[in-house]
Motif scaffolding. Structure first.
Motif, PDB file in Angstrom:
ATOM      1  N   ALA A  47       0.844  -1.194   0.000  1.00 44.62           N
ATOM      2  CA  ALA A  47       0.000   0.000   0.000  1.00 44.62           C
ATOM      3  C   ALA A  47       0.880   1.246   0.000  1.00 44.62           C
ATOM      4  O   ALA A  47       1.935   1.274   0.636  1.00 44.62           O
ATOM      5  CB  ALA A  47      -0.917  -0.003   1.218  1.00 44.62           C
ATOM      6  N   TYR A  56      -4.906  -1.365   2.391  1.00 43.01           N
ATOM      7  CA  TYR A  56      -4.767  -2.551   3.245  1.00 43.01           C
ATOM      8  C   TYR A  56      -6.087  -2.936   3.921  1.00 43.01           C
ATOM      9  O   TYR A  56      -6.242  -4.053   4.400  1.00 43.01           O
ATOM     10  CB  TYR A  56      -3.669  -2.344   4.295  1.00 43.01           C
ATOM     11  N   ASP A  62      -2.498 -10.413   2.407  1.00 43.86           N
ATOM     12  CA  ASP A  62      -1.505  -9.734   3.234  1.00 43.86           C
ATOM     13  C   ASP A  62      -1.115  -8.417   2.580  1.00 43.86           C
ATOM     14  O   ASP A  62      -0.933  -8.344   1.361  1.00 43.86           O
ATOM     15  CB  ASP A  62      -0.261 -10.602   3.407  1.00 43.86           C
ATOM     16  N   MET A  63      -1.004  -7.363   3.387  1.00 47.42           N
ATOM     17  CA  MET A  63      -0.644  -6.043   2.878  1.00 47.42           C
ATOM     18  C   MET A  63       0.478  -5.462   3.729  1.00 47.42           C
ATOM     19  O   MET A  63       0.544  -5.686   4.939  1.00 47.42           O
ATOM     20  CB  MET A  63      -1.847  -5.102   2.909  1.00 47.42           C
ATOM     21  N   GLU A  65       2.416  -1.683   4.422  1.00 48.73           N
ATOM     22  CA  GLU A  65       2.385  -0.237   4.191  1.00 48.73           C
ATOM     23  C   GLU A  65       3.798   0.264   3.947  1.00 48.73           C
ATOM     24  O   GLU A  65       4.733  -0.032   4.710  1.00 48.73           O
ATOM     25  CB  GLU A  65       1.793   0.482   5.414  1.00 48.73           C
TER      26      GLU A  65
END
Length: 250
Positions: A47, A56, A62-63, A65
């Motif tokens: 993200a 997210y 799954d993300m 940042e």
């Protein structure tokens, strides 16, 4: 019979985007691609900072940042650490084409095996509508109230054209989401970009020409018309690089 339903790779969290914003369409296309390729359990999204900073919350994978502009660098690290996972970034023009330009260029020239979704709405949407690297000549923004003066600010950055000159990247294409026809073409391009990664072909970037009704000061309908009449002529749609097709003589 179910004709249409929300992709499984999107959560039930309502989007925060403004009415008429095309981020929602692009999110759906990415999520549909993840569903259709059966990769939800092995996909990792990066993200950005910008309008899509809360991505997210929306993708059911799954993300991670990333700091502003650093998504390609973070994606590179994640992919090299977890080469069997599918890694994508989702970035706006301020994030990718300004502070993140170096990360984008170097990830592309190394042909990192990642997928980049680049949303170009020609303005800084998150922070109030300042001029972006992609703002058109003469375009009125919060920081160019008399229109972008190319003698003072230079010309817009054409990301696809620039990256296509590099030897590294596998696949570069520009699409739009302002009509049914263009949305279908955008979906096809996004799916190919993800498939390229699955096939270990390398770096793919899909630029999506998009609208920002709020910061353009237009209705959603008028914004799509402005996009058609002004953005697409300046940012022509099409494939700018496809190494596999070139090798096959297509």
């Amino acid at each position: 019979m179910v004709v249409f339903q929300k992709p499984k790779s999107l959560t039930d969290v309502p989007f925060h985007y403004c009415p008429g914003c095309t981020h929602g369409i692009i999110h759906r296309l990415v999520a549909e691609t993840i569903d259709e390729l059966g990769i939800e359990g092995k996909t990792i999204g990066i993200a950005p900072v910008g309008c899509a900073v809360l991505a997210y919350n929306y993708f059911a994978c799954d993300m991670v940042e990333a700091a502003h502009g650093r998504a390609p660098a973070v994606a590179t690290g994640v992919k090299r650490a977890e080469p069997d996972n599918i890694v994508f970034t989702y970035q706006g023009d301020g994030d990718l084409a300004s502070i993140g330009m170096a990360e984008t260029v170097h990830a592309a020239t190394r042909n990192e095996n990642i997928t980049v979704i680049f949303v170009n709405n020609a303005i800084y949407g998150m922070t109030g509508g300042q001029m972006a690297p992609t703002s058109l000549p003469g375009q009125v923004t919060q920081t160019s109230p008399y229109g972008r003066d190319v003698n003072l600010c230079g010309y817009p950055v054409k990301v696809c054209e620039m990256l296509s000159q590099l030897d590294g990247p596998e696949y570069i294409e520009r699409v739009a989401v302002n009509s049914v026809k263009n949305v279908k073409a955008a979906k096809k391009a996004i799916k190919k970009a993800f498939q390229n990664q699955i096939d270990k072909k390398g770096f793919s970037l899909i630029e999506v020409v998009s609208s920002c009704p709020t910061n353009w000061g237009m209705t959603p309908k008028k914004a799509l018309e402005w996009l058609e009449e002004n953005m697409i002529p300046y940012y022509p749609l099409g494939v700018y690089k496809d190494r596999s097709a070139e090798k096959e003589g297509k």
